[in-house]
Enzyme design. Sequence first.
Site, PDB file in Angstrom:
ATOM      1  N   TYR A  39       0.828  -1.212   0.000  1.00  0.00           N
ATOM      2  CA  TYR A  39       0.000   0.000   0.000  1.00  0.00           C
ATOM      3  C   TYR A  39       0.862   1.262   0.000  1.00  0.00           C
ATOM      4  O   TYR A  39       0.454   2.311   0.490  1.00  0.00           O
ATOM      5  CB  TYR A  39      -0.976  -0.006   1.175  1.00  0.00           C
ATOM      6  N   ASN A  71      -4.423  -4.145  -7.387  1.00  0.00           N
ATOM      7  CA  ASN A  71      -4.517  -2.781  -7.918  1.00  0.00           C
ATOM      8  C   ASN A  71      -3.528  -1.825  -7.257  1.00  0.00           C
ATOM      9  O   ASN A  71      -3.079  -0.845  -7.882  1.00  0.00           O
ATOM     10  CB  ASN A  71      -5.941  -2.236  -7.758  1.00  0.00           C
ATOM     11  N   HIS A  93     -16.391  -2.855  -4.093  1.00  0.00           N
ATOM     12  CA  HIS A  93     -15.923  -3.563  -5.301  1.00  0.00           C
ATOM     13  C   HIS A  93     -16.953  -4.558  -5.829  1.00  0.00           C
ATOM     14  O   HIS A  93     -16.591  -5.540  -6.484  1.00  0.00           O
ATOM     15  CB  HIS A  93     -14.596  -4.259  -5.039  1.00  0.00           C
ATOM     16  N   HIS A 119     -11.983  -5.778   1.523  1.00  0.00           N
ATOM     17  CA  HIS A 119     -11.353  -5.863   2.841  1.00  0.00           C
ATOM     18  C   HIS A 119     -12.298  -6.493   3.871  1.00  0.00           C
ATOM     19  O   HIS A 119     -12.714  -5.877   4.851  1.00  0.00           O
ATOM     20  CB  HIS A 119     -10.893  -4.479   3.294  1.00  0.00           C
TER      21      HIS A 119
END
Length: 486
Positions: free
Chosen positions: A200, A235, A330, A359
């Site tokens: 991240y 991503n 998502h 998540h």
Amino acid sequence: MLKNKGKELLFVQWLLLSFVLLSCINHAHAGVTSAFVRHEWPSVDIPLDNEAFAVPKGYNAPQQVHITQGDYDGKAIIISWVTTDKPGSNQVRYGMSDGKYDFTAEGTVQNYTFYNYKSGYIHQCLIGGLEYDTKYYYEIGDVNSARKFWFQTPPKIDPDVPYKFGIIGDLGQTFNSLSTIQHYMETGAQTVLFVGDLSYADRYEYHDVGVRWDSWGRFIEQSAAYQPWIWSAGNHEIEYMPHMGEIIPFRNYLHRYPTPYLSTKSSSPLWYAVRRASAHIIVLSSYSPFVKYTPQWRWLAKELKRVDRDKTPWLIVLMHVPMYNSNDAHFMEGESMRVVFESWFCHYKVDIVFAGHVHAYERSYRVSNIHYNISSGSPFPAPDKSAPIYITVGDGGNQEGLAQRFKDPQPDYSAFREASYGHSTLEIKNRTHAIYHWNRNDDGKRVPTDSFVLHNQYWGQSRRRRKLKKNHLHSVVKNLPRSERL
């Protein structure tokens, strides 16, 4: 005597019928949405001066050490590490005894820039010709700052060899992430299947992007230096940042985390396959072209035909974006890949598909939606014994926090879901059975929360039942006196 044996046969048949009915009932009940709410640590990254990111002592000491499988069948390993001051030694010294290194291997070294960040010297060394089921000790770095580690090679490829995998996704570098790693390391699993979104670091900008890739490399070293992590990209590895002049996707990821893609004739490190113990593991890229005739599509078509379920009965697929997801986060993002590949997964009887991205944790029943073609067929997923189980493990602990908004009511395809941090393990017992656990990381301990026995798709339940019945009947008849045999 014959009458008693007849009663015994009827009893066996009744038991088998009861088992079938109970199996159907177990798959028919509604899914569960857990009411558990996680309140342990805030979703913020660990400060850089924390001991979780400690720089090893010694001038130019190797850091960010991690390993992955280096070939198709598990007899090679890729060792990666970084030195910050100068290239230093690029040699790996290794052997089967601690401190006694009978072999050496030479690797390569490179560095790169990302905006105004200049990486350290990234070393990568491929070691081949290893013995199966053997513990190797290895040493890297110059004499005065050398560091020692070890790893265990997998057992020889065999349909009934047991093996235990861990599954982690969307990890990041928060205190929740640290909890995930530490709890995972207590499981005894031997290899991590990582379903994308590593550091991240793309949540930062400019020079700090590279800095946070470095801190994450030191963060995972406690596990990744000792056992292979099988990588897939998410991503957060794309890092398309035109405002910084960075427009080449996956640059940091591809420089730092090699994969054995050439051993499966893949044209990209982002999709590849490995065989390990009794499992054939296929890694796909959700963020690379995958429609018909693209390189990834062509490669997967060939790779699925290479799978030999008599040697590696367990067929596992890793990707980042889930094909089935009932979270607002998502939702439906995996639909395009599902349309392209789901029929293949059913045809080749994939056992289980692991994904991340969302998540939270979620497990599906065996369902498919391959019969709908816009003009005909049911538009809803339906039970399908040939379909894999889809599991989302995007709950590693990153700074974006949990995805807590599930669709209501819970869709029929969803078996269990919970918005909490955790990790999974898949313990293969033999060619027919594996034990799966999802472990919640709560209050400083690992809590097994969702579990089931996974039946192999190729060596399936109906095949086992016929074999069980045949063997039992053979045993009954064999024990009858000759005069009473039919």
